[in-house]
Design a protein around this motif. Sequence first.
Motif, PDB file in Angstrom:
ATOM      1  N   PRO A   8       0.856  -1.196   0.000  1.00  0.00           N
ATOM      2  CA  PRO A   8       0.000   0.000   0.000  1.00  0.00           C
ATOM      3  C   PRO A   8       0.887   1.239   0.000  1.00  0.00           C
ATOM      4  O   PRO A   8       1.959   1.244   0.618  1.00  0.00           O
ATOM      5  CB  PRO A   8      -0.777  -0.123   1.313  1.00  0.00           C
ATOM      6  N   PRO A  73      -4.437   1.863   5.119  1.00  0.00           N
ATOM      7  CA  PRO A  73      -3.656   0.688   4.712  1.00  0.00           C
ATOM      8  C   PRO A  73      -4.388  -0.634   4.847  1.00  0.00           C
ATOM      9  O   PRO A  73      -4.120  -1.567   4.081  1.00  0.00           O
ATOM     10  CB  PRO A  73      -2.434   0.744   5.634  1.00  0.00           C
ATOM     11  N   ASP A  93       5.932  -2.300   3.378  1.00  0.00           N
ATOM     12  CA  ASP A  93       5.493  -0.923   3.227  1.00  0.00           C
ATOM     13  C   ASP A  93       6.225  -0.266   2.070  1.00  0.00           C
ATOM     14  O   ASP A  93       7.286  -0.738   1.635  1.00  0.00           O
ATOM     15  CB  ASP A  93       5.734  -0.145   4.523  1.00  0.00           C
TER      16      ASP A  93
END
Length: 315
Positions: A8, A73, A93
């Motif tokens: 994300p 997220p 991430d």
Amino acid sequence: MFISVIIPTYNRKPILEKCLRALENQQLIDNKISQYEVVLVDDGSTDGTLEWLDKNKADFPHVYPFSQNHLGPAAARNLGVEKANGDIIIFIDSDLVVTEKFLQSHANSLTEGQEKLGDDRLFTYGWVINTCNFDNPTSEPYKITDFSAAYFATGNVAIARKWLEKVGLFDTGFQLYGWEDLELGVRLKKLGLKLIKCPEAVGYHWHPPFNLAQIPNLIDREIQRGRMGVLFYEKHPTLEVKLMIQMTWLHRILWGILSLGGTLNERTMSPFLQWLIDQGKPQLALEIARIFLNWYNVKGVYAAYRESQILQPKG
């Protein structure tokens, strides 16, 4: 195995480029990984992330971009799982830069773990090393402050897709900062999944050097984390979760004492923090700032809990 790396992202284009280029530069040395893809979910970025990626798509043949409104997220990772083709999911991430043997290391640990345990109720968790070095993030050494005792955290984790689907993916009620991955971990633990440490799968988590201008956002993030911590506790009202979210008298006393009841705060400590920054020690300044940041978190937890009790229906 077919690996889908789900990322994300929200307004992180400069470091995202390094993240994606590292994933295109993977060295696969055997046939454990049949193929891999990178599922990028843009969470409503306003910095031209998708436009940049479209112009440079030839450089990223493994990347498949998707987008959603700014929903957080948890929703982004759920969309990523929905769109992914792999049987193994790796979450990282978008500010993580991995080494060339990252995917191979996770694949090796998943295979070896299954052989050792005799079943596939497991997932692997790699190292996350924090760094402020944008030009060469992978040069940062491992530090004691990089240690994590988390059971399941999406900074660097590989897991069979079927287990995620069995527990119902991420709870999208976690729309503010924090806890959506650890809450999912509680549900995974109930299935009996074992955590396998995989220190060879290294990711370097980049963040800009600490400066005083970041403090208001850091305080807001701690307050958000407190609110989401209460949601976590309401879903799993256990002592373990209470300890995780710092909703105990021990934490209240500890951070109250360390902050001198809030006397050591962003205003009173600013001169000293700035001095450390000027001495070239921004990371140390940040660690010291955690004294009052944790105090804001604890106060945020209790404020959110009182509010939730007031809003609960009587009888």
